[in-house]
Write a protein that holds these residues in place. Sequence first.
Motif, PDB file in Angstrom:
ATOM      1  N   THR A 106       0.816  -1.214   0.000  1.00 54.04           N
ATOM      2  CA  THR A 106       0.000   0.000   0.000  1.00 54.04           C
ATOM      3  C   THR A 106       0.852   1.266   0.000  1.00 54.04           C
ATOM      4  O   THR A 106       0.501   2.255  -0.640  1.00 54.04           O
ATOM      5  N   PRO A 115       3.756   3.914  -0.882  1.00 55.72           N
ATOM      6  CA  PRO A 115       4.684   4.215  -1.971  1.00 55.72           C
ATOM      7  C   PRO A 115       6.111   3.888  -1.554  1.00 55.72           C
ATOM      8  O   PRO A 115       6.426   3.872  -0.355  1.00 55.72           O
ATOM      9  N   ASP A 117       8.836   5.508  -1.548  1.00 58.62           N
ATOM     10  CA  ASP A 117       9.556   6.513  -0.765  1.00 58.62           C
ATOM     11  C   ASP A 117       9.019   6.655   0.655  1.00 58.62           C
ATOM     12  O   ASP A 117       9.640   7.314   1.497  1.00 58.62           O
ATOM     13  N   LYS A 118       7.861   6.050   0.939  1.00 59.44           N
ATOM     14  CA  LYS A 118       7.281   6.106   2.290  1.00 59.44           C
ATOM     15  C   LYS A 118       7.248   4.739   2.967  1.00 59.44           C
ATOM     16  O   LYS A 118       6.731   4.613   4.072  1.00 59.44           O
ATOM     17  N   ARG A 119       7.809   3.732   2.309  1.00 59.55           N
ATOM     18  CA  ARG A 119       7.656   2.368   2.812  1.00 59.55           C
ATOM     19  C   ARG A 119       8.346   2.170   4.156  1.00 59.55           C
ATOM     20  O   ARG A 119       7.767   1.617   5.100  1.00 59.55           O
TER      21      ARG A 119
END
Length: 404
Positions: free
Chosen positions: A129, A131, A133-135
């Motif tokens: 779920t 992205p 760059d935010k994982r």
Amino acid sequence: MTARQAPDLKTVLIASGLVLTLAMGVRHGFGFWLQPISQAHGWTRETYSMAQALQNLLWGAFGPFAGIAVDKFGTSRIVIFGAIMYAAGLLWMALINDPLLFVIGSGVLLGAALACTAFGAVSGIIGRTAPADKRSWAFGISSAASSFGQFVMMPVEQQLISHSGWQTAFYLLAALLLLVILPMAWKLREPDITHHHGPHQSIREAIHEAFSHRSFLLLVAGYFVCGFQVVFIGVHMPAYLKDKGIMDPNVAVSALALIGLFNIFGSYYAGKLGGLLPKRYLLSSIYISRSVVIGLFLLAPLSSYSVYVFAAAMGVLWLSTVPLTNGVIAGIFGLKYLSMLSGFVFFSHQVGSFLGVWLGGYIYTRMGNYDFVWGITLALGIFAALINLPINENPITRKPALAA
């Protein structure tokens, strides 16, 4: 028929966060039952320690299979199954007084329950779920949620035992788990699990690929140390403090709650930093810092103040390995089999947990103290710091037939 939409990241983080808060929060408080259960049944500490050790070992052993099931059937169904098993395990611990049945039954039920409700079960949906760059940040949020559960549930469990009795405490916690986790699991319903990017990679191929990769094996070895350290401290800390003359049980409760409180920040910022700095260096720093903190705790004069300082420092480092470890796995191997591969790495963590909690009880029974186990814990931290340094975080290069 209307196609079911995937949940958004906010929904996933809230729902999985509440699942982890309860699942991990209850589990972290099992050390409070060591003395009342042992005294009620006339057991040594080794019996209850063995039950906890088997639970941790089977949690890890069931982890890869729970991950395969999540990757195939979706998170929601597996979490629901885990919640039911969790409640059954708590009832088993309340009702069974035969030591062998207690050890085996609670180990199997709670091991399976945690495999289906903890990090491995929800890592896949979080990774799919969030992205790229935010994982790492998203993994940090989920790890912080489990730490919040430890902070909240420690005093709750201690108070339940004190005011309702240790058996009734199990009944109440079983009901609470079902009331919270079941509706949250419904929020984690994904569309049918399909993978559209590149040719198919089988489960067998993915397992072979991972275990042929040197960095994966190093990650597995390092996570063993994490499990040994945190479960030994979490289960045996209350008894250790009492043995050392700190008789007020509120000190141990406060210490374990402080670990949870400070790890909210530790996990969050570990995940955040994991998106900016090499994760292997962060992991190495965490392990060496643990050894330093433990060493200073053992050398300093013991008091309630030194216990609180130790708990706060360990709290920052407690579960901060989780978002970094999951981030490394996702970065190297991709998302398709993230839950399964996280399960294999976590199995190593739980082998360490098994040895940490069992050796604590075994060595205490024979030597009358925990000194030797503390020494092992120190040495393992240095070992883990060293073996995380050479991990290569670059995505694996696959042949076209296996691209994912």
